[in-house]
Design a protein around this motif. Structure first.
Motif, PDB file in Angstrom:
ATOM      1  N   VAL A  98       0.840  -1.210   0.000  1.00 37.00           N
ATOM      2  CA  VAL A  98       0.000   0.000   0.000  1.00 37.00           C
ATOM      3  C   VAL A  98       0.871   1.255   0.000  1.00 37.00           C
ATOM      4  N   ARG A  99       2.023   1.181   0.663  1.00 40.31           N
ATOM      5  CA  ARG A  99       2.964   2.302   0.619  1.00 40.31           C
ATOM      6  C   ARG A  99       3.389   2.579  -0.831  1.00 40.31           C
ATOM      7  N   LEU A 100       3.671   1.504  -1.573  1.00 38.12           N
ATOM      8  CA  LEU A 100       4.088   1.662  -2.974  1.00 38.12           C
ATOM      9  C   LEU A 100       2.966   2.279  -3.816  1.00 38.12           C
ATOM     10  N   ILE A 101       1.750   1.731  -3.670  1.00 36.37           N
ATOM     11  CA  ILE A 101       0.612   2.232  -4.455  1.00 36.37           C
ATOM     12  C   ILE A 101       0.370   3.715  -4.152  1.00 36.37           C
TER      13      ILE A 101
ATOM     14  N   ASP B   1       9.413   9.215  -2.654  1.00 38.03           N
ATOM     15  CA  ASP B   1      10.180   8.655  -1.542  1.00 38.03           C
ATOM     16  C   ASP B   1      10.977   7.463  -2.075  1.00 38.03           C
ATOM     17  N   ILE B   2      11.827   6.911  -1.230  1.00 34.12           N
ATOM     18  CA  ILE B   2      12.713   5.833  -1.698  1.00 34.12           C
ATOM     19  C   ILE B   2      12.225   4.497  -1.152  1.00 34.12           C
ATOM     20  N   GLN B   3      12.026   3.539  -2.064  1.00 31.72           N
ATOM     21  CA  GLN B   3      11.589   2.197  -1.667  1.00 31.72           C
ATOM     22  C   GLN B   3      12.302   1.162  -2.526  1.00 31.72           C
ATOM     23  N   PRO B   4      12.596  -0.001  -1.950  1.00 31.65           N
ATOM     24  CA  PRO B   4      13.207  -1.082  -2.733  1.00 31.65           C
ATOM     25  C   PRO B   4      12.131  -1.876  -3.466  1.00 31.65           C
TER      26      PRO B   4
ATOM     27  N   THR C  70      12.197  -3.731 -10.606  1.00 34.55           N
ATOM     28  CA  THR C  70      11.846  -2.882 -11.737  1.00 34.55           C
ATOM     29  C   THR C  70      12.902  -3.042 -12.817  1.00 34.55           C
ATOM     30  N   LYS C  71      12.665  -2.406 -13.965  1.00 35.30           N
ATOM     31  CA  LYS C  71      13.634  -2.502 -15.066  1.00 35.30           C
ATOM     32  C   LYS C  71      14.939  -1.804 -14.667  1.00 35.30           C
ATOM     33  N   ASN C  72      16.040  -2.483 -14.914  1.00 33.39           N
ATOM     34  CA  ASN C  72      17.341  -1.990 -14.465  1.00 33.39           C
ATOM     35  C   ASN C  72      17.721  -0.633 -15.065  1.00 33.39           C
ATOM     36  N   ASN C  73      17.535  -0.483 -16.389  1.00 34.26           N
ATOM     37  CA  ASN C  73      17.846   0.806 -17.038  1.00 34.26           C
ATOM     38  C   ASN C  73      19.214   1.373 -16.675  1.00 34.26           C
ATOM     39  N   GLY C  74      20.209   0.509 -16.576  1.00 34.72           N
ATOM     40  CA  GLY C  74      21.559   1.017 -16.322  1.00 34.72           C
ATOM     41  C   GLY C  74      21.899   1.266 -14.867  1.00 34.72           C
ATOM     42  N   ALA C  75      20.980   0.985 -13.946  1.00 35.60           N
ATOM     43  CA  ALA C  75      21.251   1.274 -12.528  1.00 35.60           C
ATOM     44  C   ALA C  75      22.365   0.386 -11.977  1.00 35.60           C
TER      45      ALA C  75
ATOM     46  N   ILE D 204      10.147   6.640  -5.972  1.00 35.03           N
ATOM     47  CA  ILE D 204       8.844   6.226  -6.488  1.00 35.03           C
ATOM     48  C   ILE D 204       8.060   7.461  -6.929  1.00 35.03           C
ATOM     49  N   THR D 205       7.754   7.518  -8.234  1.00 40.69           N
ATOM     50  CA  THR D 205       7.060   8.677  -8.793  1.00 40.69           C
ATOM     51  C   THR D 205       5.759   8.223  -9.446  1.00 40.69           C
ATOM     52  N   LYS D 206       4.975   9.179  -9.904  1.00 44.75           N
ATOM     53  CA  LYS D 206       3.727   8.789 -10.574  1.00 44.75           C
ATOM     54  C   LYS D 206       4.004   8.067 -11.898  1.00 44.75           C
ATOM     55  N   ASP D 207       5.226   8.213 -12.414  1.00 42.30           N
ATOM     56  CA  ASP D 207       5.627   7.449 -13.607  1.00 42.30           C
ATOM     57  C   ASP D 207       6.273   6.129 -13.217  1.00 42.30           C
ATOM     58  N   GLY D 208       6.192   5.792 -11.944  1.00 43.34           N
ATOM     59  CA  GLY D 208       6.751   4.527 -11.501  1.00 43.34           C
ATOM     60  C   GLY D 208       8.101   4.695 -10.824  1.00 43.34           C
ATOM     61  N   PRO D 209       8.780   3.565 -10.576  1.00 38.81           N
ATOM     62  CA  PRO D 209      10.047   3.600  -9.849  1.00 38.81           C
ATOM     63  C   PRO D 209      11.200   4.068 -10.737  1.00 38.81           C
ATOM     64  N   LYS D 210      12.029   4.959 -10.204  1.00 41.07           N
ATOM     65  CA  LYS D 210      13.249   5.373 -10.892  1.00 41.07           C
ATOM     66  C   LYS D 210      14.422   4.820 -10.077  1.00 41.07           C
ATOM     67  N   PRO D 211      15.099   3.782 -10.602  1.00 42.42           N
ATOM     68  CA  PRO D 211      16.163   3.168  -9.809  1.00 42.42           C
ATOM     69  C   PRO D 211      17.310   4.135  -9.529  1.00 42.42           C
TER      70      PRO D 211
END
Length: 439
Positions: free
Chosen positions: A320-323, A332-335, A338-343, A359-366
Protein backbone atom coordinates in the motif's frame (compact mmCIF):
# COMPACT_ATOMS: atom_id res chain seq x y z
CA UNK A 1 -14.45 15.20 -8.98
CA UNK A 2 -12.18 12.23 -9.72
CA UNK A 3 -13.80 8.93 -8.94
CA UNK A 4 -12.15 6.80 -6.29
CA UNK A 5 -9.59 4.17 -7.17
CA UNK A 6 -10.43 0.64 -8.22
CA UNK A 7 -8.09 -2.05 -6.94
CA UNK A 8 -8.21 -5.58 -8.39
CA UNK A 9 -6.52 -8.25 -6.29
CA UNK A 10 -5.90 -11.53 -8.08
CA UNK A 11 -5.65 -14.33 -5.56
CA UNK A 12 -8.10 -12.47 -3.32
CA UNK A 13 -8.83 -15.61 -1.30
CA UNK A 14 -5.26 -15.58 0.05
CA UNK A 15 -4.69 -15.64 3.81
CA UNK A 16 -2.69 -12.42 3.25
CA UNK A 17 -5.70 -10.40 2.07
CA UNK A 18 -6.53 -8.99 5.55
CA UNK A 19 -2.99 -7.52 5.58
CA UNK A 20 -3.73 -5.71 2.34
CA UNK A 21 -7.16 -4.48 3.51
CA UNK A 22 -5.58 -3.19 6.72
CA UNK A 23 -3.09 -1.24 4.59
CA UNK A 24 -5.83 0.41 2.51
CA UNK A 25 -7.78 1.28 5.67
CA UNK A 26 -4.71 2.85 7.31
CA UNK A 27 -3.88 4.98 4.29
CA UNK A 28 -7.40 5.86 3.22
CA UNK A 29 -6.81 9.59 3.82
CA UNK A 30 -4.09 9.64 1.14
CA UNK A 31 -5.41 6.89 -1.13
CA UNK A 32 -9.10 7.33 -2.04
CA UNK A 33 -9.94 3.69 -2.78
CA UNK A 34 -13.63 3.24 -3.60
CA UNK A 35 -13.69 -0.37 -4.86
CA UNK A 36 -11.64 -3.43 -4.02
CA UNK A 37 -12.29 -6.47 -6.22
CA UNK A 38 -11.07 -9.74 -4.76
CA UNK A 39 -10.91 -12.34 -7.50
CA UNK A 40 -10.09 -16.02 -7.26
CA UNK A 41 -10.60 -19.30 -9.08
CA UNK A 42 -13.25 -21.95 -8.48
CA UNK A 43 -10.87 -23.96 -6.23
CA UNK A 44 -10.41 -20.89 -4.02
CA UNK A 45 -14.08 -19.97 -3.80
CA UNK A 46 -14.66 -20.96 -0.17
CA UNK A 47 -11.54 -19.12 1.01
CA UNK A 48 -12.55 -16.09 -1.05
CA UNK A 49 -15.94 -15.98 0.70
CA UNK A 50 -14.39 -16.30 4.16
CA UNK A 51 -11.63 -13.76 3.67
CA UNK A 52 -13.88 -11.44 1.64
CA UNK A 53 -16.44 -11.29 4.43
CA UNK A 54 -13.70 -10.50 6.94
CA UNK A 55 -12.52 -7.71 4.60
CA UNK A 56 -16.05 -6.30 4.53
CA UNK A 57 -16.25 -6.37 8.35
CA UNK A 58 -12.87 -4.63 8.67
CA UNK A 59 -13.98 -1.86 6.31
CA UNK A 60 -17.36 -1.51 8.05
CA UNK A 61 -15.57 -1.23 11.39
CA UNK A 62 -13.35 1.52 9.95
CA UNK A 63 -16.50 3.27 8.66
CA UNK A 64 -15.07 3.78 5.17
CA UNK A 65 -17.04 4.03 1.90
CA UNK A 66 -15.14 1.23 0.16
CA UNK A 67 -17.11 -1.44 -1.72
CA UNK A 68 -15.64 -4.94 -1.61
CA UNK A 69 -16.59 -7.20 -4.52
CA UNK A 70 -15.93 -10.96 -4.45
CA UNK A 71 -15.80 -12.60 -7.86
CA UNK A 72 -14.53 -15.53 -9.90
CA UNK A 73 -14.73 -13.34 -13.03
CA UNK A 74 -11.25 -11.95 -13.59
CA UNK A 75 -12.31 -9.77 -16.53
CA UNK A 76 -14.94 -7.99 -14.43
CA UNK A 77 -12.34 -7.36 -11.73
CA UNK A 78 -9.81 -5.99 -14.23
CA UNK A 79 -12.17 -3.70 -16.16
CA UNK A 80 -11.07 -0.08 -15.54
CA UNK A 81 -8.88 -1.02 -12.58
CA UNK A 82 -6.27 1.55 -11.50
CA UNK A 83 -4.01 -0.94 -9.73
CA UNK A 84 -3.88 -4.71 -10.15
CA UNK A 85 -2.19 -6.68 -7.39
CA UNK A 86 -1.30 -10.35 -7.79
CA UNK A 87 -0.84 -12.75 -4.88
CA UNK A 88 -1.74 -16.18 -6.13
CA UNK A 89 -0.22 -19.66 -6.14
CA UNK A 90 -0.75 -21.83 -9.21
CA UNK A 91 -1.43 -25.36 -7.98
CA UNK A 92 -2.02 -24.13 -4.42
CA UNK A 93 0.01 -25.43 -1.47
CA UNK A 94 -0.01 -29.02 -2.83
CA UNK A 95 2.21 -27.82 -5.68
CA UNK A 96 4.50 -26.03 -3.25
CA UNK A 97 4.84 -29.21 -1.17
CA UNK A 98 6.03 -31.07 -4.29
CA UNK A 99 8.49 -28.28 -5.09
CA UNK A 100 9.91 -28.67 -1.60
CA UNK A 101 9.90 -32.47 -1.33
CA UNK A 102 10.95 -33.83 -4.75
CA UNK A 103 14.40 -32.13 -4.95
CA UNK A 104 15.37 -33.54 -1.52
CA UNK A 105 15.46 -37.04 -3.04
CA UNK A 106 18.28 -35.87 -5.30
CA UNK A 107 20.29 -34.26 -2.52
CA UNK A 108 19.15 -30.80 -3.63
CA UNK A 109 17.44 -28.17 -1.52
CA UNK A 110 13.67 -28.00 -1.98
CA UNK A 111 12.48 -24.43 -1.40
CA UNK A 112 9.63 -22.28 -2.59
CA UNK A 113 11.58 -19.67 -4.56
CA UNK A 114 15.14 -21.00 -4.80
CA UNK A 115 16.61 -23.82 -6.86
CA UNK A 116 14.23 -26.37 -8.46
CA UNK A 117 11.24 -25.16 -6.42
CA UNK A 118 11.71 -21.59 -7.59
CA UNK A 119 12.16 -22.78 -11.18
CA UNK A 120 8.93 -24.77 -11.17
CA UNK A 121 6.95 -22.08 -9.39
CA UNK A 122 8.11 -19.75 -12.17
CA UNK A 123 7.24 -22.24 -14.94
CA UNK A 124 3.71 -22.63 -13.56
CA UNK A 125 3.13 -18.97 -12.80
CA UNK A 126 4.63 -16.96 -15.68
CA UNK A 127 2.08 -18.09 -18.34
CA UNK A 128 -0.79 -17.14 -16.01
CA UNK A 129 0.73 -13.72 -15.29
CA UNK A 130 1.24 -13.12 -19.02
CA UNK A 131 -2.45 -13.99 -19.59
CA UNK A 132 -3.38 -11.41 -16.98
CA UNK A 133 -1.12 -8.88 -18.77
CA UNK A 134 -2.95 -9.49 -22.05
CA UNK A 135 -6.30 -8.93 -20.33
CA UNK A 136 -4.95 -5.75 -18.73
CA UNK A 137 -3.89 -4.39 -22.12
CA UNK A 138 -7.47 -4.77 -23.22
CA UNK A 139 -9.44 -3.91 -20.05
CA UNK A 140 -7.25 -1.49 -18.04
CA UNK A 141 -4.29 -0.43 -20.20
CA UNK A 142 -3.38 2.43 -17.86
CA UNK A 143 -3.29 0.30 -14.70
CA UNK A 144 -0.19 -0.55 -12.70
CA UNK A 145 0.55 -4.22 -12.10
CA UNK A 146 1.92 -4.72 -8.59
CA UNK A 147 3.16 -8.30 -8.46
CA UNK A 148 3.62 -10.04 -5.13
CA UNK A 149 3.46 -13.54 -6.55
CA UNK A 150 6.73 -15.43 -6.20
CA UNK A 151 9.28 -15.80 -7.66
CA UNK A 152 8.77 -12.04 -7.96
CA UNK A 153 12.05 -11.27 -9.74
CA UNK A 154 11.60 -13.93 -12.40
CA UNK A 155 7.97 -12.88 -12.95
CA UNK A 156 8.92 -9.21 -13.32
CA UNK A 157 11.64 -10.28 -15.79
CA UNK A 158 9.09 -12.24 -17.83
CA UNK A 159 6.53 -9.39 -17.88
CA UNK A 160 9.18 -6.90 -19.03
CA UNK A 161 10.41 -9.24 -21.78
CA UNK A 162 7.28 -11.02 -22.96
CA UNK A 163 4.36 -8.62 -22.48
CA UNK A 164 3.44 -5.10 -23.50
CA UNK A 165 2.75 -4.13 -19.90
CA UNK A 166 5.65 -1.98 -18.80
CA UNK A 167 3.86 -0.48 -15.79
CA UNK A 168 4.87 -3.41 -13.62
CA UNK A 169 6.53 -3.41 -10.21
CA UNK A 170 7.56 -6.55 -8.37
CA UNK A 171 7.37 -6.38 -4.62
CA UNK A 172 8.75 -8.44 -1.78
CA UNK A 173 8.62 -8.06 1.99
CA UNK A 174 12.26 -9.10 2.51
CA UNK A 175 13.82 -5.60 2.15
CA UNK A 176 11.23 -3.92 4.36
CA UNK A 177 11.73 -6.76 6.86
CA UNK A 178 15.48 -6.10 6.81
CA UNK A 179 14.88 -2.40 7.48
CA UNK A 180 12.57 -3.19 10.39
CA UNK A 181 15.03 -5.79 11.71
CA UNK A 182 17.99 -3.43 11.57
CA UNK A 183 15.97 -0.65 13.21
CA UNK A 184 15.27 -3.10 16.06
CA UNK A 185 18.96 -4.01 16.20
CA UNK A 186 19.86 -0.31 16.52
CA UNK A 187 16.95 0.23 18.87
CA UNK A 188 15.52 3.13 16.84
CA UNK A 189 12.28 3.84 15.00
CA UNK A 190 12.28 2.28 11.52
CA UNK A 191 11.46 5.62 9.88
CA UNK A 192 15.02 6.75 10.71
CA UNK A 193 16.69 3.80 8.96
CA UNK A 194 17.27 3.47 5.24
CA UNK A 195 19.17 0.66 3.59
CA UNK A 196 20.55 1.12 0.11
CA UNK A 197 19.49 -2.10 -1.61
CA UNK A 198 20.73 -3.60 -4.86
CA UNK A 199 20.63 -7.06 -6.42
CA UNK A 200 17.73 -9.34 -7.34
CA UNK A 201 14.62 -10.59 -5.62
CA UNK A 202 15.61 -12.94 -2.76
CA UNK A 203 19.19 -12.13 -3.75
CA UNK A 204 19.31 -8.52 -2.59
CA UNK A 205 22.12 -6.93 -0.60
CA UNK A 206 22.16 -3.93 1.69
CA UNK A 207 25.13 -2.04 0.26
CA UNK A 208 24.87 0.68 2.89
CA UNK A 209 22.76 1.45 5.94
CA UNK A 210 21.85 4.99 6.95
CA UNK A 211 20.55 6.22 10.28
CA UNK A 212 19.19 9.75 9.89
CA UNK A 213 21.15 9.95 6.62
CA UNK A 214 24.51 8.95 8.12
CA UNK A 215 26.11 5.63 7.23
CA UNK A 216 26.14 3.11 10.09
CA UNK A 217 27.04 0.08 7.98
CA UNK A 218 30.12 -0.89 9.98
CA UNK A 219 28.21 -0.71 13.24
CA UNK A 220 25.39 -2.86 11.80
CA UNK A 221 27.82 -5.47 10.42
CA UNK A 222 29.46 -5.59 13.84
CA UNK A 223 26.08 -6.21 15.49
CA UNK A 224 25.13 -8.84 12.91
CA UNK A 225 28.27 -10.84 13.62
CA UNK A 226 26.73 -11.41 17.02
CA UNK A 227 25.00 -14.71 16.18
CA UNK A 228 21.69 -13.91 17.87
CA UNK A 229 20.79 -11.19 15.39
CA UNK A 230 21.28 -12.58 11.96
CA UNK A 231 17.85 -13.56 10.60
CA UNK A 232 15.15 -11.03 9.78
CA UNK A 233 12.44 -13.07 8.14
CA UNK A 234 10.03 -15.14 10.21
CA UNK A 235 10.03 -18.21 7.98
CA UNK A 236 13.77 -18.62 7.48
CA UNK A 237 15.96 -19.28 10.49
CA UNK A 238 19.48 -18.18 9.81
CA UNK A 239 22.34 -19.91 11.55
CA UNK A 240 24.17 -16.63 11.97
CA UNK A 241 26.97 -15.62 9.62
CA UNK A 242 30.62 -16.32 10.28
CA UNK A 243 31.93 -12.95 11.52
CA UNK A 244 35.00 -13.13 9.27
CA UNK A 245 32.85 -13.69 6.20
CA UNK A 246 30.46 -10.84 6.97
CA UNK A 247 33.22 -8.34 7.78
CA UNK A 248 34.99 -9.11 4.52
CA UNK A 249 31.75 -9.09 2.47
CA UNK A 250 31.07 -5.49 3.54
CA UNK A 251 27.38 -5.81 2.61
CA UNK A 252 24.28 -7.01 4.44
CA UNK A 253 22.98 -10.29 2.97
CA UNK A 254 19.26 -11.10 3.08
CA UNK A 255 17.93 -14.22 4.79
CA UNK A 256 17.65 -16.08 1.47
CA UNK A 257 21.43 -15.88 1.09
CA UNK A 258 21.55 -18.66 3.67
CA UNK A 259 20.62 -21.03 0.84
CA UNK A 260 23.72 -20.03 -1.14
CA UNK A 261 26.33 -19.19 1.48
CA UNK A 262 25.24 -21.98 3.83
CA UNK A 263 23.96 -24.42 1.24
CA UNK A 264 25.07 -27.54 3.12
CA UNK A 265 23.56 -26.54 6.47
CA UNK A 266 20.32 -25.34 4.90
CA UNK A 267 19.93 -28.54 2.89
CA UNK A 268 20.41 -30.67 6.01
CA UNK A 269 18.06 -28.52 8.06
CA UNK A 270 15.35 -28.52 5.36
CA UNK A 271 15.64 -32.28 4.91
CA UNK A 272 15.41 -32.93 8.66
CA UNK A 273 12.38 -30.63 8.99
CA UNK A 274 10.63 -32.28 6.02
CA UNK A 275 11.09 -35.65 7.72
CA UNK A 276 10.04 -34.46 11.17
CA UNK A 277 7.22 -31.94 10.81
CA UNK A 278 6.72 -31.89 7.04
CA UNK A 279 7.82 -29.38 4.40
CA UNK A 280 7.20 -25.68 4.91
CA UNK A 281 4.13 -25.98 2.62
CA UNK A 282 2.66 -28.62 4.91
CA UNK A 283 3.33 -26.47 7.98
CA UNK A 284 1.75 -23.47 6.23
CA UNK A 285 -1.28 -25.59 5.34
CA UNK A 286 -1.92 -26.18 9.05
CA UNK A 287 -1.35 -22.49 9.81
CA UNK A 288 -3.76 -21.50 7.04
CA UNK A 289 -6.41 -23.87 8.34
CA UNK A 290 -6.19 -22.18 11.75
CA UNK A 291 -6.22 -18.73 10.15
CA UNK A 292 -9.33 -19.46 8.07
CA UNK A 293 -11.09 -20.86 11.17
CA UNK A 294 -10.34 -17.51 12.85
CA UNK A 295 -11.42 -15.55 9.77
CA UNK A 296 -14.81 -17.30 9.82
CA UNK A 297 -15.70 -15.76 13.19
CA UNK A 298 -18.44 -13.20 12.38
CA UNK A 299 -17.21 -11.08 15.33
CA UNK A 300 -13.67 -10.80 14.01
CA UNK A 301 -13.20 -7.40 12.36
CA UNK A 302 -9.44 -6.87 12.57
CA UNK A 303 -6.42 -8.61 11.09
CA UNK A 304 -5.63 -11.36 13.61
CA UNK A 305 -2.11 -11.23 15.10
CA UNK A 306 -1.60 -14.93 14.20
CA UNK A 307 -1.13 -13.86 10.56
CA UNK A 308 2.43 -12.77 11.41
CA UNK A 309 3.48 -16.43 11.72
CA UNK A 310 2.67 -16.93 8.06
CA UNK A 311 5.87 -15.08 7.11
CA UNK A 312 4.20 -12.22 5.26
CA UNK A 313 4.85 -9.49 7.81
CA UNK A 314 4.89 -5.92 6.42
CA UNK A 315 3.33 -7.17 3.19
CA UNK A 316 0.51 -4.63 3.28
CA UNK A 317 2.87 -1.94 4.44
CA UNK A 318 5.07 -2.56 1.39
CA UNK A 319 2.20 -2.88 -1.10
CA UNK A 320 0.00 0.00 0.00
CA UNK A 321 2.96 2.30 0.62
CA UNK A 322 4.09 1.66 -2.97
CA UNK A 323 0.61 2.23 -4.46
CA UNK A 324 0.23 5.45 -2.48
CA UNK A 325 3.64 6.74 -3.56
CA UNK A 326 2.85 6.12 -7.23
CA UNK A 327 -0.63 7.66 -6.94
CA UNK A 328 0.57 10.69 -4.95
CA UNK A 329 3.91 11.11 -6.77
CA UNK A 330 5.61 11.02 -3.37
CA UNK A 331 9.18 10.61 -4.63
CA UNK A 332 10.18 8.66 -1.54
CA UNK A 333 12.71 5.83 -1.70
CA UNK A 334 11.59 2.20 -1.67
CA UNK A 335 13.21 -1.08 -2.73
CA UNK A 336 11.25 -2.72 -5.58
CA UNK A 337 11.72 -4.99 -8.61
CA UNK A 338 11.85 -2.88 -11.74
CA UNK A 339 13.63 -2.50 -15.07
CA UNK A 340 17.34 -1.99 -14.47
CA UNK A 341 17.85 0.81 -17.04
CA UNK A 342 21.56 1.02 -16.32
CA UNK A 343 21.25 1.27 -12.53
CA UNK A 344 23.46 -1.81 -12.02
CA UNK A 345 26.23 -1.81 -14.61
CA UNK A 346 26.74 -5.58 -14.91
CA UNK A 347 23.05 -6.47 -15.42
CA UNK A 348 21.37 -5.90 -18.84
CA UNK A 349 19.36 -2.66 -19.04
CA UNK A 350 16.10 -4.41 -19.89
CA UNK A 351 16.32 -6.95 -17.05
CA UNK A 352 14.50 -6.80 -13.72
CA UNK A 353 16.53 -5.92 -10.64
CA UNK A 354 15.60 -5.35 -7.01
CA UNK A 355 16.94 -1.95 -6.08
CA UNK A 356 16.20 1.18 -4.08
CA UNK A 357 14.13 3.51 -6.27
CA UNK A 358 12.58 6.94 -6.11
CA UNK A 359 8.84 6.23 -6.49
CA UNK A 360 7.06 8.68 -8.79
CA UNK A 361 3.73 8.79 -10.57
CA UNK A 362 5.63 7.45 -13.61
CA UNK A 363 6.75 4.53 -11.50
CA UNK A 364 10.05 3.60 -9.85
CA UNK A 365 13.25 5.37 -10.89
CA UNK A 366 16.16 3.17 -9.81
CA UNK A 367 19.03 4.85 -7.98
CA UNK A 368 22.14 4.02 -9.98
CA UNK A 369 24.92 2.32 -8.05
CA UNK A 370 27.42 1.86 -10.88
CA UNK A 371 28.44 -1.70 -10.32
CA UNK A 372 27.87 -4.25 -7.62
CA UNK A 373 30.88 -4.88 -5.39
CA UNK A 374 33.09 -7.69 -6.72
CA UNK A 375 32.31 -10.12 -3.87
CA UNK A 376 28.57 -10.22 -4.67
CA UNK A 377 28.56 -9.48 -8.40
CA UNK A 378 29.15 -13.01 -9.71
CA UNK A 379 26.40 -14.67 -7.69
CA UNK A 380 23.87 -12.00 -8.71
CA UNK A 381 24.79 -12.40 -12.38
CA UNK A 382 24.53 -16.19 -12.11
CA UNK A 383 21.03 -15.97 -10.61
CA UNK A 384 20.02 -13.44 -13.28
CA UNK A 385 21.13 -15.91 -15.99
CA UNK A 386 19.05 -18.56 -14.25
CA UNK A 387 15.99 -16.25 -14.15
CA UNK A 388 16.30 -15.29 -17.82
CA UNK A 389 16.68 -18.84 -19.10
CA UNK A 390 13.87 -19.98 -16.77
CA UNK A 391 11.53 -17.22 -18.05
CA UNK A 392 12.23 -18.27 -21.62
CA UNK A 393 11.55 -21.92 -20.71
CA UNK A 394 8.24 -20.88 -19.12
CA UNK A 395 7.13 -19.02 -22.25
CA UNK A 396 8.32 -21.59 -24.81
CA UNK A 397 7.69 -24.83 -22.91
CA UNK A 398 11.18 -25.94 -23.92
CA UNK A 399 12.35 -28.79 -21.65
CA UNK A 400 15.99 -28.31 -22.70
CA UNK A 401 15.89 -24.72 -21.49
CA UNK A 402 14.37 -25.83 -18.16
CA UNK A 403 17.26 -28.27 -17.71
CA UNK A 404 19.78 -25.57 -18.69
CA UNK A 405 18.23 -23.10 -16.21
CA UNK A 406 18.47 -25.59 -13.36
CA UNK A 407 22.06 -26.51 -14.25
CA UNK A 408 23.01 -22.80 -14.15
CA UNK A 409 21.50 -22.52 -10.68
CA UNK A 410 24.23 -22.77 -8.02
CA UNK A 411 22.08 -25.03 -5.84
CA UNK A 412 22.22 -27.86 -8.40
CA UNK A 413 25.64 -29.44 -8.83
CA UNK A 414 25.23 -31.43 -12.06
CA UNK A 415 23.46 -31.34 -15.40
CA UNK A 416 22.44 -34.98 -14.91
CA UNK A 417 20.78 -34.19 -11.57
CA UNK A 418 19.12 -31.15 -13.16
CA UNK A 419 17.68 -33.33 -15.93
CA UNK A 420 16.37 -35.96 -13.48
CA UNK A 421 14.74 -33.34 -11.27
CA UNK A 422 13.19 -31.49 -14.23
CA UNK A 423 11.72 -34.70 -15.64
CA UNK A 424 10.22 -35.82 -12.35
CA UNK A 425 8.85 -32.37 -11.56
CA UNK A 426 7.42 -31.85 -15.07
CA UNK A 427 5.44 -35.05 -14.54
CA UNK A 428 4.41 -34.09 -10.99
CA UNK A 429 3.10 -30.67 -12.10
CA UNK A 430 1.76 -31.76 -15.48
CA UNK A 431 -1.76 -30.24 -15.08
CA UNK A 432 -0.19 -26.79 -14.54
CA UNK A 433 2.45 -26.99 -17.28
CA UNK A 434 0.48 -27.41 -20.54
CA UNK A 435 3.16 -25.53 -22.50
CA UNK A 436 5.60 -28.46 -21.99
CA UNK A 437 3.17 -31.13 -23.13
CA UNK A 438 1.71 -29.60 -26.31
CA UNK A 439 4.66 -30.34 -28.53
Amino acid sequence: MKKGLKIATIGGGSSYTPELIEGFIKRYNELPVSEIWLVDIEAGKEKLEIVGNLAKRMIAKAGLPIDVHLTLDRRAALTDADFVTTQFRVGLLEARAKDERIPLKYGVLGQETNGPGGLFKGLRTIPVVLDICREMEELCPEAWLINFTNPAGMITEAVLRYSNIQKVVGLCNVPIGMEMGIAKLLNVDSSRVRIHFAGLNHMVFGLDVYLDGISVKDQVIQKLTDLENSSFVKNIDGFGWEPEFLKALQAIPCSYHNYYYKAKEMFEKTKAEAEEEGTRAEVVKKLEKELFELYKDPNLDIKPPQLEKRGGAYYSEAAVRLISSIYNDKRDIQPVNTKNNGAIASIPNESAVEISCVITKDGPKPIAIGDLPVPVRGLVQQIKSFERVASEAAVTGDRNLAILALTINPLVASDKTAKEIVDEMLEAHKPYLPQFFHH
